[in-house]
Write a protein that holds these residues in place. Sequence first.
Motif, PDB file in Angstrom:
ATOM      1  N   ILE A  28      39.088  27.028  54.984  1.00  0.00           N
ATOM      2  CA  ILE A  28      40.103  25.945  54.967  1.00  0.00           C
ATOM      3  C   ILE A  28      41.491  26.693  55.114  1.00  0.00           C
ATOM      4  N   GLY A  29      42.295  26.012  55.873  1.00  0.00           N
ATOM      5  CA  GLY A  29      43.752  26.594  56.113  1.00  0.00           C
ATOM      6  C   GLY A  29      44.000  27.111  57.448  1.00  0.00           C
ATOM      7  N   PRO A  34      39.433  21.294  57.498  1.00  0.00           N
ATOM      8  CA  PRO A  34      38.503  22.340  57.320  1.00  0.00           C
ATOM      9  C   PRO A  34      37.302  22.445  58.343  1.00  0.00           C
ATOM     10  N   GLU A  62      37.314  32.229  45.936  1.00  0.00           N
ATOM     11  CA  GLU A  62      38.343  32.457  44.742  1.00  0.00           C
ATOM     12  C   GLU A  62      38.298  34.102  44.631  1.00  0.00           C
ATOM     13  N   GLN A  83      33.536  29.356  50.588  1.00  0.00           N
ATOM     14  CA  GLN A  83      34.351  28.872  50.687  1.00  0.00           C
ATOM     15  C   GLN A  83      35.570  29.951  51.078  1.00  0.00           C
ATOM     16  N   THR A  85      39.421  30.789  51.797  1.00  0.00           N
ATOM     17  CA  THR A  85      40.704  30.197  51.608  1.00  0.00           C
ATOM     18  C   THR A  85      41.893  31.299  52.023  1.00  0.00           C
ATOM     19  N   ASN A  87      46.183  32.736  51.320  1.00  0.00           N
ATOM     20  CA  ASN A  87      47.338  32.413  50.903  1.00  0.00           C
ATOM     21  C   ASN A  87      48.099  33.469  51.467  1.00  0.00           C
TER      22      ASN A  87
END
Length: 294
Positions: A28-29, A34, A62, A83, A85, A87
Amino acid sequence: MKKVLVLILSMALMACNPVPQSWTVTIIGLKDEPEIITVQQGENYRFVLPEDALFNRVFVNEVEVQLDANHEYLIEDIQTDIQITFNRQHTIILEQGVGYELVIVDDHQVVNEGQHVMFQLILDDDYDQSEPKVYINNIQTVLTDFEFEVEAVMSNLMITVRNVIRNPESPSIESPVAPPVETPVESPVESPIEPPKPNYGQYSNRDLSWWYRIPSPLNLGVQPTIEADIARLLQQYNGLWLKPATKKVIYLTMDEGYEYEQNTEQILDIAKVKQVPIMFFVTGSYVQRNPQLV
């Protein structure tokens, strides 16, 4: 009956050879939508972060992970859905100045992308508290009770303050008065005085020999003598060859370069061990032949 046996046999074969279970890796991102990839039970998955990516933090389920030098990361032995992700962290720069102080409420100058940040502006008592203006990346922001905020940080921030004015009734700070600068008076430049050139012609080139005469027969109460010409030469240049016999002292001298040349190192070693000072008179040719020893 045959159908039941076939079903039981099929179930037994499946138990012995289970169908591999598959899992999904969802990224995702990186793209507008996705990206979903299917992997098998226990399979490894390696993903690469594009060099032009704006992210500097990567999370797998996470949990933040560290990329290697090639912007790659390896997920080994996948046993569940994954998953991935991303940042990004941003830096906040506060421009401090005279009469005020900028403060981040949570005291973090490195924040995650999308994070909410509160700021405070603290003015000194002797500055007008109705005039300051705050700018975020050169765009003026709203200041409420000397506080302002960024709801979602999406880039590095430069916070500046302008129009900080000192109260007129505040005592002024007098600048120190610099002392008057005196113009130096140039002194006339005097030509350097050259020293007189030595007149070597005034010295005699007559060969002289150095030796002294021991009284004969040897008499301990009589001093040795030297030639009159040598005595006058020593007196002219304050030369010293004889001292009053106030106490019993022996001065050990050696004419280096003659009979002692082959034994100099041994003589020096013995003199060092015995702590005996020796005066060596060396010749020019000896210095040229033995520069290290001299």
